[in-house]
Enzyme design. Structure first.
Site, PDB file in Angstrom:
ATOM      1  N   ASP A 108      -4.518  -0.769  12.696  1.00  0.00           N
ATOM      2  CA  ASP A 108      -3.976  -1.257  13.974  1.00  0.00           C
ATOM      3  C   ASP A 108      -4.433  -0.432  15.191  1.00  0.00           C
ATOM      4  O   ASP A 108      -4.615  -0.981  16.275  1.00  0.00           O
ATOM      5  CB  ASP A 108      -2.455  -1.431  13.933  1.00  0.00           C
ATOM      6  CG  ASP A 108      -1.729  -0.201  13.434  1.00  0.00           C
ATOM      7  OD1 ASP A 108      -2.397   0.815  13.172  1.00  0.00           O
ATOM      8  OD2 ASP A 108      -0.499  -0.259  13.302  1.00  0.00           O
ATOM      9  N   ARG A 138       2.719   6.702   6.232  1.00  0.00           N
ATOM     10  CA  ARG A 138       3.533   7.275   7.323  1.00  0.00           C
ATOM     11  C   ARG A 138       4.681   6.354   7.684  1.00  0.00           C
ATOM     12  O   ARG A 138       5.787   6.779   7.937  1.00  0.00           O
ATOM     13  CB  ARG A 138       2.666   7.441   8.576  1.00  0.00           C
ATOM     14  CG  ARG A 138       1.979   8.728   8.678  1.00  0.00           C
ATOM     15  CD  ARG A 138       1.091   8.725   9.876  1.00  0.00           C
ATOM     16  NE  ARG A 138       0.130   7.620   9.820  1.00  0.00           N
ATOM     17  CZ  ARG A 138      -1.041   7.590  10.415  1.00  0.00           C
ATOM     18  NH1 ARG A 138      -1.412   8.598  11.141  1.00  0.00           N
ATOM     19  NH2 ARG A 138      -1.857   6.567  10.303  1.00  0.00           N
ATOM     20  N   ASP A 141      -3.163   1.751   3.634  1.00  0.00           N
ATOM     21  CA  ASP A 141      -1.711   1.604   3.814  1.00  0.00           C
ATOM     22  C   ASP A 141      -1.165   0.203   3.528  1.00  0.00           C
ATOM     23  O   ASP A 141       0.032   0.050   3.268  1.00  0.00           O
ATOM     24  CB  ASP A 141      -1.314   2.004   5.238  1.00  0.00           C
ATOM     25  CG  ASP A 141      -1.488   3.488   5.488  1.00  0.00           C
ATOM     26  OD1 ASP A 141      -1.642   4.239   4.504  1.00  0.00           O
ATOM     27  OD2 ASP A 141      -1.474   3.892   6.660  1.00  0.00           O
ATOM     28  N   ASP A 189      -0.329  -2.014   5.481  1.00  0.00           N
ATOM     29  CA  ASP A 189       0.803  -2.369   6.349  1.00  0.00           C
ATOM     30  C   ASP A 189       0.383  -3.231   7.541  1.00  0.00           C
ATOM     31  O   ASP A 189       1.047  -3.258   8.565  1.00  0.00           O
ATOM     32  CB  ASP A 189       1.519  -1.095   6.837  1.00  0.00           C
ATOM     33  CG  ASP A 189       0.580  -0.148   7.563  1.00  0.00           C
ATOM     34  OD1 ASP A 189      -0.645  -0.393   7.559  1.00  0.00           O
ATOM     35  OD2 ASP A 189       1.064   0.848   8.125  1.00  0.00           O
ATOM     36  N   GLY A 195      -8.546   6.085   9.525  1.00  0.00           N
ATOM     37  CA  GLY A 195      -8.643   6.655   8.171  1.00  0.00           C
ATOM     38  C   GLY A 195      -9.583   5.821   7.311  1.00  0.00           C
ATOM     39  O   GLY A 195      -9.488   4.599   7.303  1.00  0.00           O
ATOM     40  N   ARG A 236     -11.189   9.333  14.818  1.00  0.00           N
ATOM     41  CA  ARG A 236     -10.161   8.831  15.729  1.00  0.00           C
ATOM     42  C   ARG A 236     -10.548   9.412  17.095  1.00  0.00           C
ATOM     43  O   ARG A 236     -10.578  10.622  17.262  1.00  0.00           O
ATOM     44  CB  ARG A 236      -8.772   9.295  15.312  1.00  0.00           C
ATOM     45  CG  ARG A 236      -8.410   8.931  13.843  1.00  0.00           C
ATOM     46  CD  ARG A 236      -6.945   9.224  13.555  1.00  0.00           C
ATOM     47  NE  ARG A 236      -6.681   9.441  12.133  1.00  0.00           N
ATOM     48  CZ  ARG A 236      -6.263   8.489  11.296  1.00  0.00           C
ATOM     49  NH1 ARG A 236      -6.084   7.265  11.705  1.00  0.00           N
ATOM     50  NH2 ARG A 236      -6.014   8.772  10.027  1.00  0.00           N
ATOM     51  N   THR A 289      -7.677  -0.197   5.570  1.00  0.00           N
ATOM     52  CA  THR A 289      -6.743   0.937   5.503  1.00  0.00           C
ATOM     53  C   THR A 289      -6.092   0.932   4.133  1.00  0.00           C
ATOM     54  O   THR A 289      -5.810  -0.142   3.592  1.00  0.00           O
ATOM     55  CB  THR A 289      -5.644   0.857   6.592  1.00  0.00           C
ATOM     56  OG1 THR A 289      -4.576   1.753   6.250  1.00  0.00           O
ATOM     57  CG2 THR A 289      -5.033  -0.526   6.739  1.00  0.00           C
TER      58      THR A 289
HETATM   59  O1  F6P Z   1      -3.652   5.321   7.703  1.00  0.00           O
HETATM   60  C1  F6P Z   1      -4.190   5.841   6.540  1.00  0.00           C
HETATM   61  C2  F6P Z   1      -3.635   7.199   6.239  1.00  0.00           C
HETATM   62  O2  F6P Z   1      -4.226   7.646   5.055  1.00  0.00           O
HETATM   63  C3  F6P Z   1      -2.112   7.300   6.161  1.00  0.00           C
HETATM   64  O3  F6P Z   1      -1.577   6.840   4.944  1.00  0.00           O
HETATM   65  C4  F6P Z   1      -1.889   8.771   6.396  1.00  0.00           C
HETATM   66  O4  F6P Z   1      -0.611   9.001   6.900  1.00  0.00           O
HETATM   67  C5  F6P Z   1      -2.950   9.093   7.411  1.00  0.00           C
HETATM   68  O5  F6P Z   1      -3.981   8.129   7.252  1.00  0.00           O
HETATM   69  C6  F6P Z   1      -3.545  10.474   7.288  1.00  0.00           C
HETATM   70  O6  F6P Z   1      -4.426  10.661   8.352  1.00  0.00           O
HETATM   71  P1  F6P Z   1      -5.453  11.861   8.471  1.00  0.00           P
HETATM   72  O7  F6P Z   1      -6.596  11.573   7.551  1.00  0.00           O
HETATM   73  O8  F6P Z   1      -5.881  11.826   9.898  1.00  0.00           O
HETATM   74  O9  F6P Z   1      -4.747  13.091   8.066  1.00  0.00           O
END
Ligand code: F6P
Length: 323
Positions: free
Chosen positions: A103, A172, A128, A130, A11, A72, A126
């Site tokens: 990660d 998440r 997040d 985390d 992300g 990804r 990120t």
């Molecule tokens: O890891 C970053 C993040 O924004 C999370 O907070 C979220 O759950 C996820 O990516 C969303 O991913 P995508 O952009 O693939 O929908």
């Protein structure tokens, strides 16, 4: 080491561009060549690899997203995909990598090193926050401020209409975004994956507030909360409290965009330089980070397997501050 590659993966997060800029400028400063790999591992497999110089990163420090694009990659998860990626790096003479991501990104880099011996140093990118091995990740501060700005606006309309809003923020597996949004946004309740919050507790808290003549409420729900996402939580609560006028707002990907804050630009710049200098020192499979204002490098295996726990006292703070 004469030539390195840099890529962003997973992300995107505000400040990734500032980090790319720092990587490129630090490489130029240290007299090594730098190549940008587009679309993370996906582009590595396909050979989307282009030379960069100081000018390639002019005027990007303030921009959200990532000029290198992100993805990804399923292919890189297979041995065949990693072989193709290795061949592409060989073809371009790339001896070391800088990965800006989370990660998942570092898990891939670890396997790649075991199989092909290509060293990678990582920057924590990120929203997040985390990741074990750093107090803050690149993009987190911006994401929280973006969410908070939206929450303030929702508070205005919630107040005007005597409504309860269930606002879903990203995360998440973690409440790192939810907590400062709840405390800073004056929310009545916060629901995060790290602590169990029952629907009964939410209903009781709202009912008690209502009986005390409180007429508008904000409930911040981290998307990965075990009681459900904001839509599910709102539906369950509304069944118990049909007299309350409930609305749901999902902030979603708006949290991932926008111009990075000063804090994120600072962190990204420090991390970019630390990655290049880490590689030149012979580091491999480590993530740069800042802990207690000091630069540290943490093995990828720890960033991947260890949890960065959020202080549960923050949930209590939301309770205390909403009486
Ligand atoms: O890891 C970053 C993040 O924004 C999370 O907070 C979220 O759950 C996820 O990516 C969303 O991913 P995508 O952009 O693939 O929908």
């Amino acid at each position: 080491m004469k030539r390195i590659g840099v890529f962003t993966s997973g992300g995107d997060s505000p400040g990734m561009n500032a980090c790319i800029r720092a990587v490129v400028r630090a490489a130029v400063y240290h007299g090594i060549e730098v190549y940008g790999i587009h679309r993370g591992y996906k582009g590595m497999v396909k050979g989307e690899i282009y030379k960069m110089d100081s000018h390639s990163v002019s005027n990007i420090i303030q921009k959200g997203g990532t000029i290198l694009r992100s993805a990804r990659s399923r292919e890189f998860m297979t041995p065949e995909g990693r072989k193709l990626a290795y061949e592409q790096l060989q073809e371009h003479g790339i001896e070391g990598l800088i990965a800006i991501g989370g990660d998942g990104t570092f898990t891939g880099a670890n396997i790649f090193f075991e199989e092909y011996g290509i060293p990678t140093v990582g920057a924590p990118g990120t929203i997040d926050n985390d990741l074990y091995g750093t107090d803050y990740t690149i993009g987190y501060d911006t994401a929280v401020n973006t969410a908070l700005d939206a929450i303030d606006k929702i508070r205005d309309t919630a107040d005007s209409h005597d409504r309860v809003f269930f606002i879903e923020v990203m995360g998440r597996d973690s409440g790192y975004i939810a907590i400062p949004c709840a405390i800073g946004g004056g929310a009545e309740i916060v629901m995060i994956p790290e602590t169990e919050t029952s629907i009964d507790y939410v209903v009781d808290t709202l009912r008690t507030g209502w009986n005390r003549s409180k007429t508008s409420f904000i409930v911040i729900v981290a998307e990965g909360d075990d009681a459900g996402n904001a839509t599910e939580v709102a539906a369950k609560v509304q069944q118990e409290l049909p007299h309350m006028d409930a609305r749901v707002t999902i902030l979603g990907h708006v949290q991932r965009g926008g111009s990075p804050t000063a804090a994120d630009r600072m962190l990204a710049s420090q991390m970019g330089v630390a990655c290049v200098e880490g590689l030149l020192q012979g580091r491999k499979c480590e993530m740069a980070g800042i802990i207690n204002k000091e630069l540290v490098y943490t093995p990828f295996i720890d960033t991947i397997t260890k949890d960065k726990l959020i202080n549960p006292q923050y949930v209590r703070l939301v309770d205390i501050l909403s009486v």
